[in-house]
Design an enzyme around this catalytic site. Sequence first.
Site, PDB file in Angstrom:
ATOM      1  N   TYR A 105     -11.037   4.980   8.082  1.00 46.26           N
ATOM      2  CA  TYR A 105     -11.925   5.008   6.917  1.00 46.26           C
ATOM      3  C   TYR A 105     -13.379   5.272   7.292  1.00 46.26           C
ATOM      4  O   TYR A 105     -14.184   5.639   6.435  1.00 46.26           O
ATOM      5  CB  TYR A 105     -11.781   3.704   6.129  1.00 46.26           C
ATOM      6  N   CYS A 112     -11.058   2.991  -5.031  1.00 44.50           N
ATOM      7  CA  CYS A 112     -10.229   2.949  -3.834  1.00 44.50           C
ATOM      8  C   CYS A 112     -10.881   3.756  -2.714  1.00 44.50           C
ATOM      9  O   CYS A 112     -10.991   3.290  -1.571  1.00 44.50           O
ATOM     10  CB  CYS A 112      -8.834   3.482  -4.146  1.00 44.50           C
ATOM     11  N   GLU A 152      -8.956  -3.574  -7.008  1.00 48.72           N
ATOM     12  CA  GLU A 152      -9.129  -3.449  -5.560  1.00 48.72           C
ATOM     13  C   GLU A 152      -9.336  -4.824  -4.927  1.00 48.72           C
ATOM     14  O   GLU A 152      -8.755  -5.130  -3.886  1.00 48.72           O
ATOM     15  CB  GLU A 152     -10.326  -2.544  -5.244  1.00 48.72           C
ATOM     16  N   ASP A 161       0.818  -1.206   0.000  1.00 50.97           N
ATOM     17  CA  ASP A 161       0.000   0.000   0.000  1.00 50.97           C
ATOM     18  C   ASP A 161       0.856   1.261   0.000  1.00 50.97           C
ATOM     19  O   ASP A 161       0.487   2.269  -0.603  1.00 50.97           O
ATOM     20  CB  ASP A 161      -0.932  -0.003   1.209  1.00 50.97           C
ATOM     21  N   TYR A 199     -13.100   1.612   0.512  1.00 49.53           N
ATOM     22  CA  TYR A 199     -12.605   1.805   1.878  1.00 49.53           C
ATOM     23  C   TYR A 199     -13.624   2.567   2.726  1.00 49.53           C
ATOM     24  O   TYR A 199     -13.777   2.289   3.930  1.00 49.53           O
ATOM     25  CB  TYR A 199     -11.269   2.542   1.851  1.00 49.53           C
TER      26      TYR A 199
END
Length: 229
Positions: free
Chosen positions: A163, A135, A205, A44, A139
């Site tokens: 998040y 993305c 993803e 990440d 999340y």
Amino acid sequence: MRFSESLKEATGQSWTYSLNHPFVQGIVRGDLPLETFKNYIMQDIYYLKHYGKVHAFAAAQADDFSQAASLAEKAKTTAEAELTVHKEHARILNITDEDVQQFKPAPTAYAYTSHLYRAALSGSLAQMIAAMLPCYWLYADIGLENKGTKTGVEIYDNWIQMYASDEFQESTRDMINLLDDLAAEASAAEKAKIKDQFVIAKEYELAFWEMAYRFETWLSEQKQTKVSG
């Protein structure tokens, strides 16, 4: 139905798989091995470096100054997030500066960032936003779905709550609204391209979770491991 909602509907199965992937559920339960999470964080950090750059490309492409300013701010925020992720998790996960400097991405991480750059090279702001949006949105959904969850593992609780935060949720809504505004002025042919960018990014993803969970490596490394074994 808003254009963004039609994109989410088109990727519904992938969305369900992502929310219920063993990697995500392991975090929610608090029983994901820390080595697996470390693998994800390393991938990440690599991804965020390029994700931030694509935000900057999008900012440069925007004709509307308020859109350009917003995207430039998100580029800055993403770059800061990379540093924060490293700083907050480095001690717990034993990530050193040397680890980061010598890190080589797995095939999926490399391919996903390459997809983002392909969107950037399209010259279309809407296509760039479409490639970046899954993305944010995925999340944000994970954060909302698990808001208030106490895993018993501090690093996982912090990840979920980041998040679930109002700031991240608002930032996600900004990107969704921006895509809808841009799509409202797009031709049918352009909308099809926008959808393609979104759908492919959403598949990446899902693949990102799988990559981290399975400790994906390049094929030559797999063969070398088998020979050595």
